[in-house]
Motif scaffolding. Structure first.
Motif, PDB file in Angstrom:
ATOM      1  N   ILE A  67       0.841  -1.196   0.000  1.00  0.00           N
ATOM      2  CA  ILE A  67       0.000   0.000   0.000  1.00  0.00           C
ATOM      3  C   ILE A  67       0.874   1.243   0.000  1.00  0.00           C
ATOM      4  CG2 ILE A  67      -1.597   1.388   1.405  1.00  0.00           C
ATOM      5  CD1 ILE A  67      -3.002  -1.129   2.191  1.00  0.00           C
ATOM      6  N   ASN A  68       0.526   2.179  -0.857  1.00  0.00           N
ATOM      7  CA  ASN A  68       1.208   3.450  -0.944  1.00  0.00           C
ATOM      8  C   ASN A  68       0.676   4.347   0.182  1.00  0.00           C
ATOM      9  OD1 ASN A  68       2.297   5.904  -1.616  1.00  0.00           O
ATOM     10  ND2 ASN A  68       1.546   5.915  -3.726  1.00  0.00           N
ATOM     11  N   THR A  69       1.501   4.598   1.182  1.00  0.00           N
ATOM     12  CA  THR A  69       1.067   5.398   2.332  1.00  0.00           C
ATOM     13  C   THR A  69       1.479   6.864   2.213  1.00  0.00           C
ATOM     14  OG1 THR A  69       3.067   4.755   3.523  1.00  0.00           O
ATOM     15  CG2 THR A  69       1.082   3.433   3.911  1.00  0.00           C
ATOM     16  N   SER A  70       1.947   7.267   1.042  1.00  0.00           N
ATOM     17  CA  SER A  70       2.374   8.657   0.874  1.00  0.00           C
ATOM     18  C   SER A  70       1.196   9.622   0.956  1.00  0.00           C
ATOM     19  CB  SER A  70       3.094   8.835  -0.464  1.00  0.00           C
ATOM     20  OG  SER A  70       2.195   8.606  -1.534  1.00  0.00           O
ATOM     21  N   HIS A  71       0.037   9.149   0.599  1.00  0.00           N
ATOM     22  CA  HIS A  71      -1.177   9.975   0.665  1.00  0.00           C
ATOM     23  C   HIS A  71      -2.320   9.085   1.143  1.00  0.00           C
ATOM     24  CE1 HIS A  71      -4.382  12.693  -0.602  1.00  0.00           C
ATOM     25  NE2 HIS A  71      -3.454  13.621  -0.639  1.00  0.00           N
ATOM     26  N   LEU A  72      -3.178   9.640   1.985  1.00  0.00           N
ATOM     27  CA  LEU A  72      -4.270   8.838   2.554  1.00  0.00           C
ATOM     28  C   LEU A  72      -5.235   8.331   1.490  1.00  0.00           C
ATOM     29  CD1 LEU A  72      -5.100  10.719   5.877  1.00  0.00           C
ATOM     30  CD2 LEU A  72      -3.999   8.505   5.585  1.00  0.00           C
ATOM     31  N   ASP A 112      -1.151  -2.002  12.730  1.00  0.00           N
ATOM     32  CA  ASP A 112       0.310  -2.085  12.786  1.00  0.00           C
ATOM     33  C   ASP A 112       1.001  -1.450  11.583  1.00  0.00           C
ATOM     34  OD1 ASP A 112      -0.043  -3.461  15.129  1.00  0.00           O
ATOM     35  OD2 ASP A 112       0.303  -5.449  14.251  1.00  0.00           O
ATOM     36  N   SER A 113       0.238  -1.151  10.528  1.00  0.00           N
ATOM     37  CA  SER A 113       0.841  -0.659   9.292  1.00  0.00           C
ATOM     38  C   SER A 113       1.351   0.770   9.382  1.00  0.00           C
ATOM     39  CB  SER A 113      -0.156  -0.751   8.144  1.00  0.00           C
ATOM     40  OG  SER A 113      -1.205   0.186   8.343  1.00  0.00           O
ATOM     41  N   GLY A 114       0.873   1.518  10.331  1.00  0.00           N
ATOM     42  CA  GLY A 114       1.290   2.910  10.450  1.00  0.00           C
ATOM     43  C   GLY A 114       0.425   3.865   9.658  1.00  0.00           C
ATOM     44  N   ILE A 115      -0.635   3.375   9.056  1.00  0.00           N
ATOM     45  CA  ILE A 115      -1.572   4.245   8.345  1.00  0.00           C
ATOM     46  C   ILE A 115      -2.338   5.058   9.383  1.00  0.00           C
ATOM     47  CG2 ILE A 115      -3.622   4.307   6.869  1.00  0.00           C
ATOM     48  CD1 ILE A 115      -2.622   1.684   5.612  1.00  0.00           C
ATOM     49  N   ALA A 116      -2.412   6.363   9.160  1.00  0.00           N
ATOM     50  CA  ALA A 116      -3.117   7.246  10.096  1.00  0.00           C
ATOM     51  C   ALA A 116      -4.624   7.036   9.938  1.00  0.00           C
ATOM     52  CB  ALA A 116      -2.737   8.694   9.843  1.00  0.00           C
ATOM     53  N   ILE A 117      -5.151   6.105  10.703  1.00  0.00           N
ATOM     54  CA  ILE A 117      -6.556   5.708  10.573  1.00  0.00           C
ATOM     55  C   ILE A 117      -7.486   6.877  10.873  1.00  0.00           C
ATOM     56  CG2 ILE A 117      -8.350   4.188  11.501  1.00  0.00           C
ATOM     57  CD1 ILE A 117      -6.099   2.196  12.168  1.00  0.00           C
ATOM     58  N   HIS A 118      -7.183   7.626  11.920  1.00  0.00           N
ATOM     59  CA  HIS A 118      -8.116   8.651  12.381  1.00  0.00           C
ATOM     60  C   HIS A 118      -7.932  10.001  11.689  1.00  0.00           C
ATOM     61  CE1 HIS A 118      -9.636   5.825  15.241  1.00  0.00           C
ATOM     62  NE2 HIS A 118      -8.396   5.571  15.651  1.00  0.00           N
ATOM     63  N   ARG A 119      -7.003  10.097  10.752  1.00  0.00           N
ATOM     64  CA  ARG A 119      -6.858  11.329   9.982  1.00  0.00           C
ATOM     65  C   ARG A 119      -7.763  11.344   8.766  1.00  0.00           C
ATOM     66  NH1 ARG A 119      -1.138  12.149   8.388  1.00  0.00           N
ATOM     67  NH2 ARG A 119      -2.074  13.720   7.094  1.00  0.00           N
ATOM     68  N   SER A 120      -8.297  10.190   8.398  1.00  0.00           N
ATOM     69  CA  SER A 120      -9.203  10.093   7.264  1.00  0.00           C
ATOM     70  C   SER A 120     -10.522   9.501   7.757  1.00  0.00           C
ATOM     71  CB  SER A 120      -8.605   9.183   6.191  1.00  0.00           C
ATOM     72  OG  SER A 120      -9.579   8.841   5.239  1.00  0.00           O
ATOM     73  N   SER A 121     -11.606  10.220   7.505  1.00  0.00           N
ATOM     74  CA  SER A 121     -12.913   9.736   7.973  1.00  0.00           C
ATOM     75  C   SER A 121     -13.313   8.454   7.248  1.00  0.00           C
ATOM     76  CB  SER A 121     -13.980  10.811   7.785  1.00  0.00           C
ATOM     77  OG  SER A 121     -14.123  11.142   6.423  1.00  0.00           O
ATOM     78  N   VAL A 122     -12.933   8.313   5.976  1.00  0.00           N
ATOM     79  CA  VAL A 122     -13.280   7.114   5.220  1.00  0.00           C
ATOM     80  C   VAL A 122     -12.564   5.891   5.791  1.00  0.00           C
ATOM     81  CG1 VAL A 122     -13.198   6.021   2.950  1.00  0.00           C
ATOM     82  CG2 VAL A 122     -13.739   8.431   3.129  1.00  0.00           C
TER      83      VAL A 122
END
Length: 156
Positions: A67-72, A112-122
């Motif tokens: 997954i590309n985590t550079s942008h949500l 665990d992936s480090g994706i900012a879950i709560h920064r994106s409502s979707v």
């Protein structure tokens, strides 16, 4: 053309011999990728549910890493793709314990992936629906098995 009901199909299959049924299955597998995947599960993976679960978990880990985590936006699209595939695999199995194990692993991998879950409502809503789906599937399992998985669910 109107499709026959499942009971009509079942009655008709009882009157066919094994060779004809094999030809029907092979022809069915040629038309859609989903049909071929379901036939693959039924023929090769249904007898080894643990192996099937571990292969799905391995695929989840690989796809999460890609997954590309550079942008949500890209992270959201990647997570949605994984979720679609998991729903398909769960539908093939039809086993609630398989569903719980796979979804718990997916939720843990997201966290665990480090994706900012709560920064994106979707992404946040997707994660919340995932936890709700796990709870629903968990409620249909035996109480002893529920206790094992509830602890893992509380950690998420």
């Amino acid at each position: 053309m109107k499709a026959a009901t499942l009971s009509e199909i079942k009655k008709e299959l009882k009157h066919r011999d094994a060779e004809e049924i094999m030809q029907i299955c092979l022809r069915l597998g040629r038309f859609k990728k989903d049909n071929k995947e379901l036939l693959t599960y039924l023929l090769f993976d249904a007898s080894d549910e643990e192996g099937y679960i571990s292969s799905i978990k391995y695929e989840i880990d690989d796809l999460i890493e890609e997954i590309n985590t550079s942008h949500l936006y890209y992270a959201k699209k990647g997570l949605q793709k994984i979720n679609r595939n998991l729903n398909k695999y769960i539908r093939y199995s039809g086993n609630k314990q398989t569903e719980v194990e796979v979804l718990l692993h997916f939720a843990r991998s997201i966290k665990d992936s480090g994706i900012a879950i709560h920064r994106s409502s979707v992404i946040s809503n997707m994660y919340d629906r995932l936890l709700t789906k796990i709870e629903k599937a968990l409620s249909s399992l035996h109480e002893d098995i529920q206790a094992d998985y509830k602890y893992e669910l509380e950690q998420l």
